[in-house]
Design a protein around this motif. Structure first.
Motif, short mmCIF file in Angstrom:
data_model
loop_
_atom_site.label_atom_id
_atom_site.label_comp_id
_atom_site.label_asym_id
_atom_site.label_seq_id
_atom_site.Cartn_x
_atom_site.Cartn_y
_atom_site.Cartn_z
N CYS A 119 5.72 0.41 9.30
CA CYS A 119 5.13 1.48 8.48
C CYS A 119 4.66 2.62 9.39
O CYS A 119 3.79 2.43 10.24
CB CYS A 119 3.96 0.87 7.69
N THR A 133 -1.12 0.11 -0.91
CA THR A 133 -0.72 1.12 0.07
C THR A 133 -1.44 0.85 1.39
O THR A 133 -2.64 0.59 1.40
CB THR A 133 -1.09 2.53 -0.45
N VAL A 134 -0.68 0.91 2.47
CA VAL A 134 -1.26 0.68 3.79
C VAL A 134 -0.97 1.87 4.69
O VAL A 134 -0.04 2.64 4.41
CB VAL A 134 -0.69 -0.63 4.40
N GLU A 137 -6.06 5.51 3.98
CA GLU A 137 -5.57 6.78 4.54
C GLU A 137 -5.61 6.74 6.07
O GLU A 137 -6.68 6.69 6.67
CB GLU A 137 -6.37 7.99 4.03
N SER A 138 -4.43 6.83 6.64
CA SER A 138 -4.32 6.74 8.10
C SER A 138 -5.21 7.77 8.80
O SER A 138 -5.86 7.43 9.80
CB SER A 138 -2.86 6.91 8.53
N1 LIG Z 1 -1.31 9.00 2.88
C1 LIG Z 1 -1.17 7.63 3.24
C2 LIG Z 1 0.27 7.20 3.10
C3 LIG Z 1 0.45 5.72 3.31
C4 LIG Z 1 1.82 5.24 2.87
O1 LIG Z 1 2.61 5.97 2.26
N2 LIG Z 1 2.11 3.97 3.19
C5 LIG Z 1 3.34 3.34 2.78
C6 LIG Z 1 3.94 2.52 3.89
S1 LIG Z 1 4.30 3.48 5.34
C7 LIG Z 1 3.05 2.40 1.64
O2 LIG Z 1 2.13 1.59 1.70
N3 LIG Z 1 3.83 2.50 0.56
C8 LIG Z 1 3.77 1.59 -0.56
C9 LIG Z 1 2.69 1.98 -1.55
O3 LIG Z 1 2.20 3.12 -1.56
O4 LIG Z 1 2.31 1.10 -2.33
C10 LIG Z 1 -1.70 7.42 4.67
O5 LIG Z 1 -1.63 8.37 5.46
O6 LIG Z 1 -2.21 6.33 4.99
#
Ligand SMILES: N[C@@H](CCC(=O)N[C@@H](CS)C(=O)NCC(=O)O)C(=O)O
Length: 92
Positions: A18, A58-59, A76-77
């Motif tokens: 990810c 979401t991770v 949020e990263s």
């Molecule tokens: N804005 C979020 C984006 C995180 C994101 O899109 N993560 C993806 C994996 S890289 C994810 O978990 N997608 C599946 C979901 O949103 O359930 C961040 O910066 O943490």
């Protein structure tokens, strides 16, 4: 290098593939932190725990456990990186 003791209580939920998680892994590495990873890619207990705690999967998510305080979950990263830099970074 920041000892495990100081990072004690921190856990990252996410997975190596990810890209947003990698931002957090890189920040942790730059700060010399060894934060255990709970891999949520293949489902299972860790993904269930995450969903239960924050309502979505979401991770990355950083779990902060502190003695005598409620467990805090940061999503949020960018927010996670900001937290780590503020708590463990130096201003040198
Ligand atoms: N804005 C979020 C984006 C995180 C994101 O899109 N993560 C993806 C994996 S890289 C994810 O978990 N997608 C599946 C979901 O949103 O359930 C961040 O910066 O943490």
């Amino acid at each position: 290098m920041m000892g495990e003791e100081e990072a004690h209580g921190l856990t990252i939920y996410g997975y190596p593939q990810c890209p947003f998680c990698r931002r957090v892994f890189n920040a942790a590495a730059s700060l010399g932190l060894e934060i255990p990873l709970r891999n949520t890619l293949f489902g299972g207990e860790d993904k269930r725990d995450l969903k239960e705690a924050v309502g979505r999967t979401t991770v990355p998510v950083l779990r902060i456990e502190q003695e005598g305080a409620n467990t805090v979950w940061i999503s949020e990263s960018a927010d996670i990186v900001a937290y780590l830099e503020e708590r463990f970074g130096t201003t040198a």
